[in-house]
Design a protein around this motif. Structure first.
Motif, PDB file in Angstrom:
ATOM      1  N   TRP A  89      10.948  -9.216  -8.628  1.00  0.00           N
ATOM      2  CA  TRP A  89      10.470  -8.168  -7.722  1.00  0.00           C
ATOM      3  C   TRP A  89       9.423  -8.765  -6.786  1.00  0.00           C
ATOM      4  O   TRP A  89       9.696  -8.981  -5.607  1.00  0.00           O
ATOM      5  N   ILE A  90       8.229  -9.029  -7.313  1.00  0.00           N
ATOM      6  CA  ILE A  90       7.190  -9.640  -6.485  1.00  0.00           C
ATOM      7  C   ILE A  90       6.946 -11.021  -7.057  1.00  0.00           C
ATOM      8  O   ILE A  90       6.288 -11.168  -8.085  1.00  0.00           O
ATOM      9  N   VAL A 158       3.252   1.471 -12.781  1.00  0.00           N
ATOM     10  CA  VAL A 158       3.756   2.219 -11.629  1.00  0.00           C
ATOM     11  C   VAL A 158       4.418   3.513 -12.097  1.00  0.00           C
ATOM     12  O   VAL A 158       4.123   4.602 -11.600  1.00  0.00           O
ATOM     13  N   GLU A 161       1.942   6.107 -13.407  1.00  0.00           N
ATOM     14  CA  GLU A 161       1.225   6.844 -12.375  1.00  0.00           C
ATOM     15  C   GLU A 161       2.143   7.779 -11.593  1.00  0.00           C
ATOM     16  O   GLU A 161       1.696   8.795 -11.076  1.00  0.00           O
ATOM     17  N   VAL A 162       3.410   7.391 -11.488  1.00  0.00           N
ATOM     18  CA  VAL A 162       4.342   8.211 -10.713  1.00  0.00           C
ATOM     19  C   VAL A 162       4.454   9.611 -11.312  1.00  0.00           C
ATOM     20  O   VAL A 162       4.679  10.586 -10.609  1.00  0.00           O
ATOM     21  N   LEU A 198      -5.635  -0.046 -15.875  1.00  0.00           N
ATOM     22  CA  LEU A 198      -5.388  -1.057 -14.840  1.00  0.00           C
ATOM     23  C   LEU A 198      -6.342  -2.235 -15.024  1.00  0.00           C
ATOM     24  O   LEU A 198      -5.940  -3.396 -14.905  1.00  0.00           O
TER      25      LEU A 198
ATOM     26  N   PRO B 449       0.342   4.360  -7.214  1.00  0.00           N
ATOM     27  CA  PRO B 449       1.652   3.811  -6.959  1.00  0.00           C
ATOM     28  C   PRO B 449       2.674   4.923  -6.797  1.00  0.00           C
ATOM     29  O   PRO B 449       2.435   6.023  -7.299  1.00  0.00           O
ATOM     30  N   PRO B 450       3.797   4.718  -6.190  1.00  0.00           N
ATOM     31  CA  PRO B 450       4.257   3.442  -5.638  1.00  0.00           C
ATOM     32  C   PRO B 450       3.967   3.359  -4.143  1.00  0.00           C
ATOM     33  O   PRO B 450       4.886   3.185  -3.366  1.00  0.00           O
ATOM     34  N   PHE B 454      -1.987   1.622  -3.219  1.00  0.00           N
ATOM     35  CA  PHE B 454      -2.135   1.140  -4.597  1.00  0.00           C
ATOM     36  C   PHE B 454      -2.080  -0.372  -4.633  1.00  0.00           C
ATOM     37  O   PHE B 454      -2.900  -1.019  -5.285  1.00  0.00           O
ATOM     38  N   PHE B 458      -4.890  -2.715  -5.974  1.00  0.00           N
ATOM     39  CA  PHE B 458      -4.522  -3.594  -7.083  1.00  0.00           C
ATOM     40  C   PHE B 458      -4.912  -5.036  -6.759  1.00  0.00           C
ATOM     41  O   PHE B 458      -5.483  -5.741  -7.594  1.00  0.00           O
ATOM     42  N   LEU B 459      -4.633  -5.464  -5.523  1.00  0.00           N
ATOM     43  CA  LEU B 459      -4.937  -6.846  -5.155  1.00  0.00           C
ATOM     44  C   LEU B 459      -6.441  -7.086  -5.116  1.00  0.00           C
ATOM     45  O   LEU B 459      -6.922  -8.125  -5.570  1.00  0.00           O
ATOM     46  N   ILE B 538       6.510  -0.599  -2.358  1.00  0.00           N
ATOM     47  CA  ILE B 538       7.558  -1.023  -3.286  1.00  0.00           C
ATOM     48  C   ILE B 538       7.995  -2.456  -2.999  1.00  0.00           C
ATOM     49  O   ILE B 538       8.056  -3.288  -3.895  1.00  0.00           O
ATOM     50  N   PHE B 539       8.253  -2.751  -1.756  1.00  0.00           N
ATOM     51  CA  PHE B 539       8.679  -4.102  -1.413  1.00  0.00           C
ATOM     52  C   PHE B 539       7.567  -4.767  -0.609  1.00  0.00           C
ATOM     53  O   PHE B 539       7.581  -4.749   0.609  1.00  0.00           O
ATOM     54  N   TRP B 540       6.609  -5.319  -1.298  1.00  0.00           N
ATOM     55  CA  TRP B 540       5.466  -5.863  -0.573  1.00  0.00           C
ATOM     56  C   TRP B 540       5.455  -7.373  -0.547  1.00  0.00           C
ATOM     57  O   TRP B 540       4.473  -7.977  -0.139  1.00  0.00           O
ATOM     58  N   SER B 541       6.532  -8.006  -0.947  1.00  0.00           N
ATOM     59  CA  SER B 541       6.552  -9.467  -0.947  1.00  0.00           C
ATOM     60  C   SER B 541       6.379 -10.045   0.445  1.00  0.00           C
ATOM     61  O   SER B 541       5.642 -11.008   0.638  1.00  0.00           O
ATOM     62  N   TYR B 544       2.943  -9.639   1.834  1.00  0.00           N
ATOM     63  CA  TYR B 544       2.041 -10.475   1.047  1.00  0.00           C
ATOM     64  C   TYR B 544       2.160 -11.934   1.477  1.00  0.00           C
ATOM     65  O   TYR B 544       1.155 -12.645   1.554  1.00  0.00           O
ATOM     66  N   GLN B 548      -0.740 -14.191   2.831  1.00  0.00           N
ATOM     67  CA  GLN B 548      -1.081 -15.455   2.181  1.00  0.00           C
ATOM     68  C   GLN B 548      -1.367 -16.550   3.200  1.00  0.00           C
ATOM     69  O   GLN B 548      -2.198 -17.420   2.968  1.00  0.00           O
TER      70      GLN B 548
END
Lengths: 595, 555
Positions: A89-90, A158, A161-162, A198, B449-450, B454, B458-459, B538-541, B544, B548
């Motif tokens: 995913w990430i 996730v 929390e949802v 968290l 989230p999502p 968030f 989180f970061l 959701i799709f944060w690649s 990010y 970076q």
């Protein structure tokens, strides 16, 4: 990146559909093409979606029913994770879309899908903003199922929390008179817990290091996919081992492996004079016991349960409370075994306190629904006690069978309570829909007016009471028995609590159902139970009886996984204990020599 | 005599030709986004003069220019050398500006924001046809200053950039001509800003006076030398005082406590559109400047070509005190800003005021990330890089969250003629679409989230935890972590209150029940701003990875 091979994992679509089908339907329902007036259509769509998810989960859990057994289906008796789905995913954080089920989560998944189907059916009396209600309801279902199947801590969080936001609106818009207060209270308590969680997640993540695990452990925890061929596995393991800096992970299975290492980095690191393991355990425990809920942090529950509409109360009591117990069992103990051992008294103590407090509070209630809510607090105390005695029997004997009994009992209690409490809330709701009040004092004589309903209701309440032969009995008795080995005092208290439970339930039954005639308001509205209500109540009563007479139906699923987890942790305790003993002996010898 | 003069003039010639070559070959190509903006500004003003061009819509010209600028900014970011340790740093215009990955990232962010912003303001209609040219000239001019803030490498440039960004903003705050509140906001902002700028200028002169240079990297070397030699008795005092005074100026731009007082008043008085601009663009530039200043004075530039790793190492150690000072300054200010912003937001009844306090609180979270980045710079460079990445990512998502919030407020103002929270009562009954959009934005601002908010939080929290586990300024980082956590819970109250009013409360009786359909031009703009909030959650690649790049700017 996602390659074609990873899209052919056998369990990918079944598990993904179980989790996301409700969300997809919710997205469809929220589109403007579904007009707001078509209530029946929306209700049926929701009910059919929940039914489809239930059938799908049943297909996974009970393959024999459907004939063929495929690789995505559950194999009884196998303790490990099954039907694992693993997609990246990430990648920057090693976060994965990692799902899977084992003997602990599979029954809970089926319980969730089953109860959400019944709750969807129980939502017919909702007439205000039908569309929004069902959209939020379906999102809630996705969140709950996601928590039970995710094996990646980030993903778990996730989903965790949802659930909050739909629940806030479901209580706040469709609830009773004090709904706003109840909704914000629920949200605040849970959010506080999840922020603490968290922090614990981040602490564990940054202390974890996959390089410490052996290649077998890496494969067993699905960090390296077992689906790869031998060369691919060796290559993947080498890549991890060759990293120069620590390789952090959110993988719950890998975190558990790391936490149980002899030189666990979680136990080694210190923050403010206490090991990180203990901090993480406490933070996670607070997050989870708020959901359970346990006595000092339980006050959101009576409010939320009472104000929530009937189907949402069913979901709250039946599923949401189980999330806390599940989290403790799946996350707290395996990842922080040392802290679990050290804080066993805390978990057991909290369990017993809420058991007794909940029972006394239930005795004092005038509001029928509030009484049922406090009975949940009391019953979930057994779950805490059962989970807690686990790591405790660690004196000089390693009686892991006694721990296993407690944990199995706690698991059974969670499932049984899921059925009985959902049933009790539904029964209260049926009455409330007719007479629009819940004051126990004003009831009486319902049996004469609604005999079928009252028969079913009394059966459900007896299941909650823990009458032998009904589902509530098994869990309570196992937990009480196993706690005897840990602390006789706690065992005696929990046995006596059964009397209190009997007192408040029997007294309530007497005041509500028995008696000469109904004298409260809206007496002429006491019509016989409708077929729809009957269709919801009957399965609940059926399962309450079935699991009471044939508990092995559930134990077949639960026991292998629970026993293996307990056995592993017992080994861990023995190892740590022996090592500590060896150090102590060595220290003694050296002092002797000095003399 | 003649020969010497000839030699001097030929030396002069060499210097001039070198400078010219450097300017044309290196500096100007990397300065194209700013040049585009300048050209657009000139064009906008020209259009006013020529009667033929009067009818050309100024928003179109502005959008065209910004698109060009964004394209060049994107090319610059794309052209950066990939790899963890390359920042692609180059000094432009004889060291006045620095181009590196942070510059490129922030510049692209600002240009992207500006493009969205022009579309949004065109639809919401706050600059009417008459004002259009003025409005867009001011916005573009301020953004030009913000770009320079992100790349300033010299104290003089730093001050110029801050002023260039501020002065047009003062005028923007007074855009609603004839409205008392708007003029009041403008004058408050200008007076406050002038005061802060004066203090900052004084601080800059103190720093420059003690260190003998205005060029930031040289200042760091000088600072390290002074520290190593053992500072003269008074100079530490003067340096700290100078640092504090510069912090005042930056805190004003960041709207950090205790220099935040202008923020709620200006946001309330000015149009929501202006609030959106100030809260996003201004904040991004100020955070970039804070990062650059802190890293310039805390981390000596490693000249890998010369290979003085030993010298760099010793300079790094020598600057430990400077970093320690900055970490505590930024960290404590972050803690106070975050807490006060969240607590003060609780009592607000005006939506724009509430968002102003929310902006202040978010500045606190961002500064926590900066503090973590500086704290880890000397201990674990990779951790520091992660922290800068977190801040850059936060800014990226903040564009959509906050611009989305202000856009919805502006569109609702057009429909309801009110910006009071109580006017939103029962809005879900008439316009459910916009309520869902608002819910997404606000929940993202809480950090659940999502949604993108968030991930940002989180970061930031994860970089604080990383700092704790790396042992960098541990007590302060733990404190920030706890405060950040508590604040997240506190912030729940006031964001949810808005949603509660929109959904739970019955509609007010006096309000004209006007619906805001989501299927409309404003609805489309609002949706366009809100959808990325979900996607980046959701799709944060991808985002990010971009962040970076910025994260590696100092190493």
């Amino acid at each position: 990146m996602v390659d074609a091979a990873s899209l052919t994992q056998p369990a990918l679509w079944p598990l993904t559909m179980i989790v996301f089908l409700p969300a997809l339907v919710a997205a469809f329902l929220s589109l403007p093409i579904v007009p707001r007036g078509r209530d029946e259509f929306i209700r049926w769509t929701t009910l059919l979606t929940c039914a489809a998810v239930f059938v799908l989960s049943l297909w996974m859990a009970w393959p024999q029913l459907f004939g063929a057994t495929g690789p995505a289906q559950f194999r009884l008796g196998e303790p490990g994770m099954q039907a694992v789905v693993k997609l990246p995913w990430i990648e920057a954080f090693g976060i994965e879309y990692l799902l899977g089920v084992d003997g602990i989560s599979m029954p809970l998944v089926v319980l969730t899908t089953f109860l959400s189907m019944l709750a969807a059916a129980a939502s017919w009396p909702i007439t205000k903003h039908v569309k929004a209600y069902h959209v939020l309801f379906l999102l809630l279902v996705t969140g709950m199922l996601g928590v039970f199947v995710s094996l990646d801590f980030f993903l778990f969080y996730v989903f965790w929390e949802v659930m909050l936001l739909p629940m806030y609106f479901l209580i706040g818009i469709w609830g009773g008179p004090r709904r706003e207060y109840a909704a914000i209270k629920f949200f605040l308590y849970t959010l506080l817990g999840s922020v603490l969680m968290l922090l614990a997640i981040l602490m564990l993540y940054f202390t974890s290091d996959l390089r410490q695990l052996s290649s077998e452990q890496l494969i067993a925890s699905h960090v390296v996919s077992p689906g790869l061929d031998a060369a691919g596995q060796t290559e993947a393991v080498r890549l991890i081992k060759d990293e120069k800096s620590p390789v952090h992970t959110f993988n719950l299975l890998a975190l558990a492996q790391i936490g149980q290492l002899p030189n666990s980095p979680f136990a080694a690191a210190e923050v403010w004079g206490m090991s990180l393991e203990k901090w993480a355990f406490l933070l996670l425990l607070i997050g989870f016991v708020i959901k359970v809920p346990v006595v000092p942090v339980h006050t959101w529950l009576p409010d939320a349960h009472v104000e929530a509409p009937t189907p949402i109360s069913m979901i709250l009591a039946g599923v949401l409370l189980k999330l806390g117990g599940y989290g403790i069992l799946r996350i707290c103990y395996p990842i922080c075994p040392g802290a679990g051992l050290a804080f066993a008294w805390l978990v057991c103590g909290l369990g017993v306190v809420s058991m007794v407090y909940g029972a006394f509070a239930a005795l004092a209630q005038k509001d029928f629904k509030r009484m049922v809510a406090y009975s949940s607090v009391s019953h979930m105390g057994y779950v805490m006690l059962g989970l807690g005695v686990w790591s405790a029997v660690a004196g000089h004997e390693y009686r892991w069978d006694a721990w296993a009994q407690g944990v199995n009992g706690a698991m059974f209690q969670m499932l049984a309570h899921g059925i009985s409490s959902a049933g009790m809330f539904f029964m209260v709701g049926v009455l409330y829909d007719r007479v629009h009040h819940r004051n126990i004092e004003e009831f009486g004589g319902i049996f004469n007016r609604m005999p079928v309903y009252s028969g079913l209701a009394i059966a459900v309440f007896f299941a909650g009471l823990g009458l032998p032969g009904l589902c509530g009995f098994i869990g309570e008795v196992l937990v009480t028995l196993s706690s005897w080995n840990y602390s006789r005092l706690l065992a005696v208290i929990s046995a006596f609590t059964v009397i209190l439970t009997a007192a408040y339930i029997l007294w309530a039954i007497q005041r509500v159902y028995l008696g000469a005639e109904y004298k409260g308001p809206h007496g002429d509205h006491l019509t016989a139970i409708t077929p729809r209500e009957l269709a919801i109540a009957t399965p609940l009563v059926f399962f309450a009886i079935l699991f009471g007479v044939a508990p092995q139906l559930l134990f077949n699923y639960v026991t292998p996984t629970v026993n293996r987890q307990v056995e592993t942790l017992a080994d861990w305790t023995r190892r740590v204990h022996d090592a500590a003993g060896a150090v102590a002996v060595a220290a003694d010898e050296s002092t002797d020599r000095a003399r | 005599m003649n020969q010497a003069a000839a030699a001097a003039s030929s030396n002069m010639g060499i210097v001039i030709s070198d400078t010219l070559a450097d300017t044309l070959a290196v500096s100007v190509p990397l300065f194209r986004p700013e040049l585009c903006l300048s050209a657009t500004i000139v064009l906008l003003l020209l259009c006013r003069i020529l009667p033929v061009l009067r009818h050309v819509e100024s928003a179109v010209i502005a959008l065209g220019g910004v698109c060009f600028a964004a394209w060049y900014a994107w090319c610059d970011l794309r052209g950066l050398p990939l790899g963890e340790l390359a920042s692609g740093r180059q000094e432009l215009f004889t060291g006045l500006l620095a181009f590196d990955s942070l510059t490129a990232y922030i510049r692209l962010l600002l240009m992207g924001f500006l493009a969205l912003y022009i579309v949004f303001t065109r639809v919401s209609g706050i600059p009417d046809r008459e004002d259009g040219a003025d409005f867009y000239t001011l916005v573009l001019g301020a953004t030009l200053g913000m770009c320079l803030m992100a790349s300033a490498n010299h104290l003089l440039m730093l001050f110029m950039a801050v002023e260039m960004a501020s002065v047009p903003s003062y005028a923007l705050a007074g855009l609603l001509k004839g409205r008392k509140a708007s003029s009041e906001a403008a004058i408050k902002y200008a007076v406050y800003g002038a005061g802060a700028a004066g203090v900052m200028l004084y601080g800059l002169s103190l720093l420059a006076g003690v260190l003998g240079t205005c060029h930031l990297p040289s200042m760091a070397i000088e600072l390290a030398r002074v520290t190593q030699v053992g500072p003269a008795s008074g100079s530490v005092m003067v340096l700290s005082l100078g640092g504090l005074m510069v912090a005042v100026g930056l805190a004003f731009k960041l709207s950090a406590v205790p220099f935040h007082f202008w923020c709620p008043d200006v946001f309330e008085g000015a149009a929501a559109e202006v609030g959106g601009f100030l809260s996003v663009a201004s904040k991004a530039a100020a955070v970039a400047l804070l990062l650059r200043l802190a890293f310039s004075l805390g981390v000596p530039l490693v000249d890998s070509a010369v290979g003085q790793s030993g010298a760099a190492q010793s300079a790094m150690t020598a600057l430990a005190d400077s970093r320690h000072f900055m970490v505590y300054l930024i960290g404590l200010m972050a803690a106070v800003t975050c807490t006060l912003g969240n607590l003060a937001a609780y009592g607000q009844t005006n939506m724009k005021r509430l968002l102003a306090y929310s902006t202040i609180a978010h500045a606190g979270y961002l500064m926590m990330g900066v503090a973590a980045a500086v704290a880890m710079a000397g201990v674990t460079p990779s951790g520091s890089r992660d922290a800068v990445t977190a801040v850059a990512f936060y800014l990226g998502t903040y564009v959509f969250m906050n611009l989305g919030a202000f856009a919805i407020v502006a569109f609702l103002r057009n429909t309801l003629r009110s910006e009071e929270i109580s006017a939103y009562a029962g809005l879900v009954r008439t316009s459910p679409g916009i309520v869902v959009a608002m819910a997404v934005v606000l929940v993202s601002l809480i950090g659940l989230p999502p949604l993108a908010g968030f991930v940002s939080k989180f970061l930031i929290f994860s970089s604080l935890v990383e700092a704790v586990s790396a042992g960098a300024e541990r007590p302060l980082m733990l404190l920030l972590l706890v405060i950040g956590g508590i604040n997240t819970v506190v912030s729940l109250f006031y964001y949810l209150r808005v949603l509660k009013v929109m959904t739970f409360d019955p509609p007010g009786e006096e309000r004209v029940s006007q619906a805001f359909p989501l299927v409309s031009l404003p609805g489309a703009v609002a949706t366009g701003l809100v959808v990325p909030v979900v996607i980046f959650g959701i799709f944060w690649s991808g985002l990010y990875a971009c962040a970076q790049l910025a994260g590696g700017f100092a190493f």
